[in-house]
Design a protein around this motif. Structure first.
Motif, mmCIF file in Angstrom:
data_model
loop_
_atom_site.group_PDB
_atom_site.id
_atom_site.type_symbol
_atom_site.label_atom_id
_atom_site.label_comp_id
_atom_site.label_asym_id
_atom_site.label_seq_id
_atom_site.Cartn_x
_atom_site.Cartn_y
_atom_site.Cartn_z
ATOM 1 N N ARG A 134 -7.339 -39.073 67.064
ATOM 2 C CA ARG A 134 -8.708 -39.107 66.586
ATOM 3 C C ARG A 134 -9.490 -40.300 67.094
ATOM 4 O O ARG A 134 -10.608 -40.172 67.520
ATOM 5 N N GLY A 135 -8.932 -41.493 67.005
ATOM 6 C CA GLY A 135 -9.680 -42.692 67.367
ATOM 7 C C GLY A 135 -9.661 -42.920 68.864
ATOM 8 O O GLY A 135 -8.628 -42.857 69.497
ATOM 9 N N VAL A 136 -10.814 -43.196 69.463
ATOM 10 C CA VAL A 136 -10.896 -43.522 70.871
ATOM 11 C C VAL A 136 -11.051 -45.033 70.959
ATOM 12 O O VAL A 136 -11.968 -45.596 70.380
ATOM 13 N N SER A 137 -10.161 -45.678 71.683
ATOM 14 C CA SER A 137 -10.139 -47.138 71.852
ATOM 15 C C SER A 137 -10.171 -47.869 70.509
ATOM 16 O O SER A 137 -10.851 -48.877 70.358
ATOM 17 N N GLY A 138 -9.443 -47.342 69.528
ATOM 18 C CA GLY A 138 -9.316 -48.023 68.248
ATOM 19 C C GLY A 138 -10.510 -47.875 67.319
ATOM 20 O O GLY A 138 -10.509 -48.430 66.238
ATOM 21 N N VAL A 139 -11.536 -47.146 67.718
ATOM 22 C CA VAL A 139 -12.727 -46.975 66.884
ATOM 23 C C VAL A 139 -12.608 -45.645 66.142
ATOM 24 O O VAL A 139 -12.393 -44.605 66.757
ATOM 25 N N GLU A 140 -12.731 -45.689 64.829
ATOM 26 C CA GLU A 140 -12.664 -44.467 64.033
ATOM 27 C C GLU A 140 -13.895 -43.605 64.297
ATOM 28 O O GLU A 140 -15.013 -44.125 64.366
ATOM 29 N N PRO A 141 -13.730 -42.304 64.448
ATOM 30 C CA PRO A 141 -14.889 -41.431 64.644
ATOM 31 C C PRO A 141 -15.787 -41.438 63.411
ATOM 32 O O PRO A 141 -15.297 -41.463 62.285
ATOM 33 N N ASP A 142 -17.094 -41.428 63.642
ATOM 34 C CA ASP A 142 -18.050 -41.490 62.546
ATOM 35 C C ASP A 142 -19.325 -40.750 62.942
ATOM 36 O O ASP A 142 -20.012 -41.161 63.882
ATOM 37 N N PRO A 143 -19.649 -39.643 62.255
ATOM 38 C CA PRO A 143 -20.865 -38.906 62.626
ATOM 39 C C PRO A 143 -22.140 -39.719 62.402
ATOM 40 O O PRO A 143 -23.111 -39.557 63.131
ATOM 41 N N ALA A 144 -22.156 -40.617 61.418
ATOM 42 C CA ALA A 144 -23.354 -41.428 61.164
ATOM 43 C C ALA A 144 -23.630 -42.362 62.340
ATOM 44 O O ALA A 144 -24.788 -42.590 62.698
ATOM 45 N N ARG A 145 -22.581 -42.895 62.957
ATOM 46 C CA ARG A 145 -22.760 -43.757 64.131
ATOM 47 C C ARG A 145 -23.385 -42.967 65.277
ATOM 48 O O ARG A 145 -24.258 -43.468 65.983
ATOM 49 N N GLU A 146 -22.933 -41.726 65.446
ATOM 50 C CA GLU A 146 -23.504 -40.877 66.496
ATOM 51 C C GLU A 146 -24.989 -40.603 66.232
ATOM 52 O O GLU A 146 -25.803 -40.624 67.151
ATOM 53 N N GLU A 147 -25.338 -40.360 64.968
ATOM 54 C CA GLU A 147 -26.737 -40.104 64.620
ATOM 55 C C GLU A 147 -27.592 -41.344 64.847
ATOM 56 O O GLU A 147 -28.708 -41.258 65.366
ATOM 57 N N ARG A 148 -27.079 -42.511 64.468
ATOM 58 C CA ARG A 148 -27.833 -43.764 64.666
ATOM 59 C C ARG A 148 -28.027 -44.083 66.137
ATOM 60 O O ARG A 148 -28.984 -44.755 66.508
ATOM 61 N N SER A 149 -27.127 -43.616 66.997
ATOM 62 C CA SER A 149 -27.249 -43.895 68.426
ATOM 63 C C SER A 149 -28.440 -43.163 69.039
ATOM 64 O O SER A 149 -28.907 -43.524 70.114
ATOM 65 N N GLY A 150 -28.927 -42.119 68.355
ATOM 66 C CA GLY A 150 -30.077 -41.373 68.860
ATOM 67 C C GLY A 150 -29.722 -40.250 69.818
ATOM 68 O O GLY A 150 -30.605 -39.570 70.325
ATOM 69 N N ARG A 151 -28.436 -40.028 70.090
ATOM 70 C CA ARG A 151 -28.025 -38.961 71.013
ATOM 71 C C ARG A 151 -27.947 -37.595 70.339
ATOM 72 O O ARG A 151 -28.020 -36.571 71.002
ATOM 73 N N VAL A 152 -27.739 -37.592 69.005
ATOM 74 C CA VAL A 152 -27.632 -36.336 68.255
ATOM 75 C C VAL A 152 -28.410 -36.456 66.958
ATOM 76 O O VAL A 152 -28.746 -37.555 66.517
ATOM 77 N N ARG A 153 -28.679 -35.300 66.345
ATOM 78 C CA ARG A 153 -29.285 -35.285 65.011
ATOM 79 C C ARG A 153 -28.550 -34.254 64.170
ATOM 80 O O ARG A 153 -28.038 -33.252 64.684
ATOM 81 N N GLU A 154 -28.489 -34.516 62.880
ATOM 82 C CA GLU A 154 -27.814 -33.614 61.955
ATOM 83 C C GLU A 154 -28.792 -32.496 61.603
ATOM 84 O O GLU A 154 -29.891 -32.746 61.139
ATOM 85 N N VAL A 155 -28.402 -31.239 61.872
ATOM 86 C CA VAL A 155 -29.299 -30.104 61.658
ATOM 87 C C VAL A 155 -28.830 -29.187 60.532
ATOM 88 O O VAL A 155 -29.409 -28.123 60.327
ATOM 89 N N GLY A 156 -27.823 -29.591 59.795
ATOM 90 C CA GLY A 156 -27.319 -28.767 58.693
ATOM 91 C C GLY A 156 -28.355 -28.508 57.623
ATOM 92 O O GLY A 156 -28.328 -27.467 56.961
ATOM 93 N N SER A 157 -29.285 -29.439 57.439
ATOM 94 C CA SER A 157 -30.322 -29.259 56.413
ATOM 95 C C SER A 157 -31.317 -28.165 56.783
ATOM 96 O O SER A 157 -32.062 -27.689 55.934
ATOM 97 N N GLN A 158 -31.345 -27.744 58.044
ATOM 98 C CA GLN A 158 -32.247 -26.680 58.484
ATOM 99 C C GLN A 158 -31.632 -25.291 58.314
ATOM 100 O O GLN A 158 -32.268 -24.292 58.627
ATOM 101 N N ALA A 159 -30.414 -25.235 57.812
ATOM 102 C CA ALA A 159 -29.694 -23.971 57.704
ATOM 103 C C ALA A 159 -29.530 -23.547 56.255
ATOM 104 O O ALA A 159 -29.687 -24.332 55.332
ATOM 105 N N VAL A 160 -29.191 -22.272 56.086
ATOM 106 C CA VAL A 160 -28.820 -21.721 54.781
ATOM 107 C C VAL A 160 -27.292 -21.666 54.759
ATOM 108 O O VAL A 160 -26.675 -21.085 55.645
ATOM 109 N N TRP A 161 -26.694 -22.299 53.758
ATOM 110 C CA TRP A 161 -25.238 -22.393 53.642
ATOM 111 C C TRP A 161 -24.738 -21.421 52.578
ATOM 112 O O TRP A 161 -25.337 -21.297 51.521
ATOM 113 N N SER A 162 -23.625 -20.756 52.872
ATOM 114 C CA SER A 162 -22.973 -19.901 51.875
ATOM 115 C C SER A 162 -21.459 -20.023 52.038
ATOM 116 O O SER A 162 -20.964 -20.400 53.094
ATOM 117 N N LEU A 163 -20.741 -19.704 50.961
ATOM 118 C CA LEU A 163 -19.290 -19.836 50.928
ATOM 119 C C LEU A 163 -18.661 -18.504 50.541
ATOM 120 O O LEU A 163 -19.272 -17.717 49.810
#
Length: 192
Positions: free
Chosen positions: A9-38
């Motif tokens: 999971r970790g690349v070069s000792g850094v734990e993966p973190d989706p918030a870090r990816e979002e803060r970098s500006g390369r991606v955005r979280e789009v789950g809030s634009q969807a309808v979720w069901s289970l």
């Protein structure tokens, strides 16, 4: 098929973190634009807990396998990756061991994009979604199916799911706007 365990999971000792990816500006979280069901859930352990950004809450299924999370977008959306938070130490037999990610326009035409085997996962798990040309998937619907759990568990726990879309930087060139031909435009076309 991808097989993930804690050592991969970790690349070069850094734990993966989706918030870090979002803060970098390369991606955005789009789950809030969807309808979720289970497919099923215990009372008080549904979509709200799956999307509340708290790693202590979780969705708990309450029915036969496969357990399904359906994410439907109102328009065709580019999906770069899916992040799932799992915690084997806390959830034990409720932890997913095999997950299928499917995409399509609706329930009847879903195509399996990725099958992931998990080995006692703890933390964020990144699953990139690519088409046959190695580009992010464009889809109306993503379905995450838990096919089996650790220790042959019946119900499942998922603590968080994040859906990321790439941020496209498109600079506007002067050539695309048009040539500066009028005297008023020419007067302001260069800076002294």
């Amino acid at each position: 098929m991808i097989s993930l365990n804690n050592s991969m999971r970790g690349v070069s000792g850094v734990e993966p973190d989706p918030a870090r990816e979002e803060r970098s500006g390369r991606v955005r979280e789009v789950g809030s634009q969807a309808v979720w069901s289970l497919s099923s859930c215990k009372p008080g352990f549904g979509v709200e807990q799956l999307r509340d950004d708290c790693l202590d809450t979780y969705w708990q299924s309450d029915g036969p396998q496969p357990h399904l999370v359906n994410i439907q977008f109102r328009r065709k959306t580019t999906i770069q990756d899916v992040w799932i938070y799992a915690d084997y130490k806390a959830d034990e037999s409720y932890t997913p061991s095999r997950i299928s990610i499917r995409c399509g326009t609706h329930f009847n035409d879903l195509q399996e994009i990725e099958v992931v085997d998990l080995h006692e996962p703890t933390g964020w798990l990144l699953m990139p979604l690519k088409d046959i040309h190695d580009r992010p998937i464009r889809t109306y619907m993503v379905q995450i199916a838990v096919l089996s759990n650790h220790q042959n568990g019946r119900d499942t726990h998922m603590r968080q799911i994040k859906i990321h879309s790439p941020v496209e930087d498109k600079a506007v060139a002067v050539e695309t706007v048009g040539a500066f031909t009028s005297p008023a435009f020419k007067r302001y076309s260069c800076i002294r």
